[in-house]
Motif scaffolding. Structure first.
Motif, PDB file in Angstrom:
ATOM      1  N   VAL A 187      -9.737   0.528   2.929  1.00  0.00           N
ATOM      2  CA  VAL A 187      -9.672   1.992   2.907  1.00  0.00           C
ATOM      3  C   VAL A 187      -9.439   2.493   1.484  1.00  0.00           C
ATOM      4  N   GLN A 188      -8.765   1.665   0.693  1.00  0.00           N
ATOM      5  CA  GLN A 188      -8.513   2.017  -0.702  1.00  0.00           C
ATOM      6  C   GLN A 188      -9.810   2.276  -1.457  1.00  0.00           C
ATOM      7  N   ASP A 189     -10.881   1.522  -1.098  1.00  0.00           N
ATOM      8  CA  ASP A 189     -12.156   1.699  -1.784  1.00  0.00           C
ATOM      9  C   ASP A 189     -12.905   2.937  -1.305  1.00  0.00           C
ATOM     10  N   VAL A 190     -12.606   3.401  -0.099  1.00  0.00           N
ATOM     11  CA  VAL A 190     -13.320   4.536   0.472  1.00  0.00           C
ATOM     12  C   VAL A 190     -12.577   5.854   0.242  1.00  0.00           C
ATOM     13  N   LEU A 191     -11.270   5.841   0.488  1.00  0.00           N
ATOM     14  CA  LEU A 191     -10.486   7.081   0.416  1.00  0.00           C
ATOM     15  C   LEU A 191      -9.488   7.105  -0.738  1.00  0.00           C
ATOM     16  N   GLY A 192      -9.257   5.953  -1.368  1.00  0.00           N
ATOM     17  CA  GLY A 192      -8.313   5.917  -2.476  1.00  0.00           C
ATOM     18  C   GLY A 192      -8.749   6.834  -3.606  1.00  0.00           C
ATOM     19  N   ASP A 193      -7.798   7.494  -4.229  1.00  0.00           N
ATOM     20  CA  ASP A 193      -8.147   8.482  -5.242  1.00  0.00           C
ATOM     21  C   ASP A 193      -6.969   8.710  -6.180  1.00  0.00           C
ATOM     22  N   ALA A 194      -7.273   9.356  -7.294  1.00  0.00           N
ATOM     23  CA  ALA A 194      -6.248   9.841  -8.212  1.00  0.00           C
ATOM     24  C   ALA A 194      -6.577  11.298  -8.495  1.00  0.00           C
ATOM     25  N   ASP A 205      -1.466  12.186  -9.695  1.00  0.00           N
ATOM     26  CA  ASP A 205      -1.022  11.836  -8.343  1.00  0.00           C
ATOM     27  C   ASP A 205      -1.968  10.771  -7.789  1.00  0.00           C
ATOM     28  N   TYR A 206      -1.415   9.644  -7.413  1.00  0.00           N
ATOM     29  CA  TYR A 206      -2.228   8.535  -6.912  1.00  0.00           C
ATOM     30  C   TYR A 206      -2.202   8.541  -5.390  1.00  0.00           C
ATOM     31  N   LEU A 207      -3.369   8.442  -4.771  1.00  0.00           N
ATOM     32  CA  LEU A 207      -3.488   8.436  -3.314  1.00  0.00           C
ATOM     33  C   LEU A 207      -3.998   7.076  -2.857  1.00  0.00           C
ATOM     34  N   GLY A 208      -3.083   6.259  -2.360  1.00  0.00           N
ATOM     35  CA  GLY A 208      -3.446   4.985  -1.760  1.00  0.00           C
ATOM     36  C   GLY A 208      -3.783   3.883  -2.736  1.00  0.00           C
ATOM     37  N   ILE A 209      -3.833   4.168  -4.035  1.00  0.00           N
ATOM     38  CA  ILE A 209      -4.190   3.160  -5.032  1.00  0.00           C
ATOM     39  C   ILE A 209      -3.001   2.898  -5.946  1.00  0.00           C
ATOM     40  N   PRO A 210      -2.940   1.757  -6.609  1.00  0.00           N
ATOM     41  CA  PRO A 210      -1.819   1.462  -7.503  1.00  0.00           C
ATOM     42  C   PRO A 210      -1.794   2.433  -8.684  1.00  0.00           C
ATOM     43  N   GLY A 211      -0.576   2.728  -9.153  1.00  0.00           N
ATOM     44  CA  GLY A 211      -0.407   3.608 -10.302  1.00  0.00           C
ATOM     45  C   GLY A 211       0.795   4.503 -10.121  1.00  0.00           C
ATOM     46  N   GLY A 212       1.367   4.928 -11.238  1.00  0.00           N
ATOM     47  CA  GLY A 212       2.515   5.833 -11.176  1.00  0.00           C
ATOM     48  C   GLY A 212       3.815   5.109 -10.936  1.00  0.00           C
ATOM     49  N   ASN A 213       4.915   5.895 -10.981  1.00  0.00           N
ATOM     50  CA  ASN A 213       6.258   5.322 -10.868  1.00  0.00           C
ATOM     51  C   ASN A 213       7.009   5.787  -9.624  1.00  0.00           C
ATOM     52  N   ASP A 214       6.340   6.520  -8.730  1.00  0.00           N
ATOM     53  CA  ASP A 214       6.999   7.015  -7.523  1.00  0.00           C
ATOM     54  C   ASP A 214       7.155   5.863  -6.520  1.00  0.00           C
TER      55      ASP A 214
END
Length: 844
Positions: A175-182, A36-45
């Protein structure tokens, strides 16, 4: 289990993409089900939100002023890293307290800040609905930016206020660098229970990538008074509770946990509650050691009652008293199974060990002192108790798979130190560590030959040693073999095979060569019982029957349909084997009859098909008089109904329906193909079957089963939708299998012609045709090859009480052409025996 990558990186360096990491873990046995990607690129959703690096950044709130035309809106001045500060309109209630304070930059209020054109989730709509931020006037002030809540960023459903970040941040940072996650979702199967924690997964990553684990600190500052003799711990069942650790912390402040901890808990699937509960959950997820906090003052008041003043708090783990109940944290009052281990004191039960705390001793808003417990429990007992209680919890999930006792002291120290740092508590001096059953590490010998024999690979001893040491095994190289000691967090290492599995994992399952087994195969023994069952199935399929497999679970009411109430027969009163925790109300007992299950299937099929020919081989379960386990008996059931032939022009579209003799013929053909001899049919009555159309099957003197046409009330009870007779049989397959000969004679086909004779006999009406045929075959000798009845007659020219039976007889010699005299001699012998044995005479 959910594993946030940002949390995982605290314990191990990760120098690869998330996708590569997931693949590596999966190949090593930790199956990553999804990412599950949070705020960062990745996945097909396609509905997943990616935070724009230019338009969603960190903002520093420098001033908060009241909106001039709206009581519920404020103006926030934000430094977002641009040339000038931005003033944005917001209704976030957690900013109202700063109105009118002037410059508040020293408070370090940092929040995600979105600029015009940024794509966010609409915080005012249900679910995750994307919306693009557009500038517009808000009560006379043009607003083109916004401070974001967790819901607008897709972090959670929280929308009561904007996010306030912990620590120092740099305005303008994406924010992607601070809170972005997988977040990895890993399937924790029983044999990798050691990985049911962030640290556990970090160990695997470190071993696979050749790195070291950065363990959390287990140092504990103890500044409070000693608790020596203040708390006493004992257990009545050390095999169920090998270790119990307790630490007392006083002066705990009930408040919210820090934002970093809340964020990690949310990403791992836990809802933050307060700092005490959050720390307990955090340590469980971090280390895999569940822990529990009791209200210390509550325990102290109870101790004053059962001890008198100044007596110690006495914690006892034991099995429940008969009928003892516990109200758990979910508010449910449960009666305890006899095998469930409890945490108690002399006044009563406090919690269910390893599964869930008790409501009475839980932490409340007024709690200031806690007794922190971290223990070890027998995983089989926890699994059994959780199943019997139908009670699932994160603690029970881990303890039911096995947590090493060594983790108890580490988990207790880690949680106590966090309570000191984050909740302001003072840790009392002295850790109460009751350890009646110290765990002994497994020490095993491993050679290159064993790795090659079992794994099919040929690493050197030095390479094997390096692989195992990367997994924290203690390894001593003895020259021709290794002495390997399991690490203190592993419960799954018992045999040499377990070590070879670890070597293969580190070597890489995807790198294992494809090789044929070179070991000596064990002796091959056939399963005679299974082979006979398969042979019976093959024969029945060749006879036009279709196999079914039904549930072995049923209810007495469903089986009672075999005995209609109108017949006046009492239902089966033999005790059933009953499930303690049935998954559905219509599957609560082990069946007594295979026929009832087959009739339910026939009823379901009768809605769509006229022709039904079903059989099943399966077990029935009858209560045993010799022990607790039931007798498992194998049965064969057959159900037959519908037209004998397909509809076509020669039968005018109305083919005859099958009857008793169709089913009888199938059973006779089955036994003939099995070369089972001595089969007899005897007319009987039975409430399940129609009177006059029922027979029992005998093999010698033993009853093989019953067959016949079902009673109309039984057909109606099972709702079998047909106008044709329903034929059924249930046979004792254990008896039948025992009568199947291991071999049989096969005669060559004679090259000499056969002679056919017809024989018509008059016998008493009560004499069964099968008995007549048996006497003919016995008297006919080896020359008589076949007997077939072709006519039954009662009426004119036949005396009252008599009947005429006509047979085709086939005679054939293996060595010569039969003459008339040979046939007449055999015929005469047959007639004499029939007259002597049955009083039969030749019909003129």
């Amino acid at each position: 289990m959910l594993v946030p990558i940002s949390w995982l990186k605290e314990y191990v360096d990760i120098n690869m993409s998330v996708e590569e990491l997931a693949s590596m873990l999966t190949i090593a046995g930790l199956e990553v089900e999804s990412i599950d990607y949070l705020g960062i690129p990745g996945g097909n959703d396609k509905n997943r939100l990616v935070w724009d690096r230019e338009k969603i950044v960190i903002g520093h709130i420098r001033k908060v002023e009241q909106h001039p035309d709206a009581d519920r809106l404020v103006l926030a001045t934000v430094d977002y890293g641009g040339d000038e500060y931005e003033v944005t309109v917001t209704g976030a209630p957690n900013l109202f307290q700063y109105v009118g304070q002037g410059d508040i930059s020293g408070l370090k209020l940092y929040s995600p800040f979105a600029m015009e054109g940024a794509e966010l989730y609409d915080g005012h709509k249900e679910g995750q609905v994307k919306a693009k931020l557009k500038g517009r006037p808000l009560r006379g002030i043009y607003n083109r930016c916004m401070l974001c809540s967790e819901k607008e960023l897709g972090i959670s459903d929280e929308h009561e206020g904007i996010m306030i970040l912990d620590g120092d941040q740099t305005p303008g940072t994406p924010v992607q660098d601070v809170l972005g996650d997988a977040v990895l979702s890993i399937d924790i199967i029983p044999n990798i229970a050691r990985c049911a924690s962030i640290v556990g997964v970090a160990r695997e990553v470190a071993a696979l990538t050749g790195q070291k684990v950065h363990y959390p600190s287990y140092e504990l500052v103890q500044e409070g008074p000693s608790v020596a003799d203040k708390v006493v711990i004992t257990t009545e069942n050390p095999e169920l509770n090998p270790r119990f650790v307790a630490i007392v912390i006083k002066g705990v402040a009930q408040k919210t946990s820090p934002q970093w901890m809340q964020r990690r808990l949310k990403l791992a699937g836990q809802r933050p509650i307060n700092v005490v509960v959050d720390i307990s959950n955090y340590v469980m997820l971090e280390m895999g050691e569940p822990n529990h906090t009791f209200d210390y003052d509550f325990l102290r008041r109870r101790a004053d009652q059962y001890n008198g003043s100044d007596g110690p708090i006495r914690i006892v783990t034991r099995l429940p008293h008969e009928g003892e109940k516990v109200t758990t944290l979910d508010g449910v009052n449960r009666e305890m199974p006899a095998t469930t281990i409890l945490v108690t004191d002399p006044a009563g039960a406090l919690s269910i060990g390893g599964i869930m705390g008790g409501e009475e001793s839980e932490i409340s808003d007024s709690t200031t002192s806690v007794l922190l417990e971290a223990a070890s429990w027998n995983f089989i007992n926890i699994r059994r108790s959780a199943t019997l209680l139908k009670l699932n919890s994160e603690a029970g999930f881990r303890f039911s798979r096995g947590v090493h006792p060594s983790q108890s002291i580490l988990g207790a120290k880690r949680a106590a130190e966090l309570l000191r740092q984050l909740a302001g508590g003072t840790v009392a001096q002295g850790i109460i560590d009751y350890y009646p059953n110290p765990a002994q590490p497994a020490v095993l010998q491993l050679t290159e030959a064993e790795v090659q024999r079992i794994g099919g690979i040929s690493p050197s001893l030095t390479e094997i040693q390096k692989m195992l040491e990367s997994l924290e095994f203690g390894v001593e190289n003895k020259g021709d073999h290794l002495m390997v000691t399991s690490p203190d967090h592993r419960l799954d290492i018992e045999f040499t095979n377990d070590l070879v599995e670890e070597v293969c994992r580190m070597y890489g399952y995807d790198q294992l060569p494809a090789k044929e087994m070179s070991d000596t195969l064990p002796p091959q023994r056939s399963n005679e019982k299974l082979e006979k069952e398969e042979r019976i199935k093959d024969i029945l399929v060749q006879l036009g029957m279709q196999e079914i497999i039904t549930y072995r679970l049923t209810t007495p009411e469903r089986e009672n349909k075999l005995l209609p109430a109108a017949t006046g027969i009492t239902p089966d009163d033999r005790p059933y084997v009953t499930l303690a925790n049935p998954i559905t109300v219509d599957r609560v007992t082990m069946r007594h009859s295979l026929l009832a299950s087959a009739l339910e299937t026939a009823a379901a099929n009768s809605r769509f098909n006229e022709y039904i020919a079903l059989f099943e081989i399966g077990k029935i379960y009858l209560a045993s008089e010799e022990g607790d386990l039931p007798d498992e008996l194998t049965r064969l059931s057959l159900v037959l109904t519908g037209p004998r032939l397909q509809v076509y022009w020669q039968n005018n579209g109305q083919p005859d329906g099958m009857d008793f003799f169709d089913l009888k013929g199938i059973i006779e053909a089955l036994l003939a193909d099995l070369h089972v001899e001595g089969l007899n049919f005897e007319a009987v009555t039975h409430p399940t079957y129609r009177p006059g159309r029922t027979a029992r099957l005998l093999l010698g003197e033993q009853q093989l089963g019953l067959l016949g046409e079902l009673h109309p009330l039984v057909v109606k009870g099972f709702d079998i939708r047909t106008d044709q007779p329903v034929l059924a049989a249930e046979l004792d397959l254990d008896l039948l299998s025992g009568q199947i000969p291991p071999w049989h004679h096969v005669e060559p086909i004679s090259s000499y012609p056969a002679v056919h004779e017809d024989l018509a006999l008059v016998v008493d009406k009560t004499v069964p045709a099968a008995q007549v045929e048996a006497q003919i075959r016995q008297a006919g000798g080896f020359l008589l090859k076949d007997v077939a009845m072709f006519d039954i007659y009662e009426g004119l020219q036949i005396p009252a009480g008599k009947k005429s039976l006509a047979y085709h007889l086939t005679f054939q010699s293996p060595s010569k052409t039969l003459q008339d005299k040979d046939v007449k001699k055999q015929r005469q012998r047959i007639l004499q025996q029939l007259e002597r044995q049955l009083g039969a005479r030749l019909r003129e």
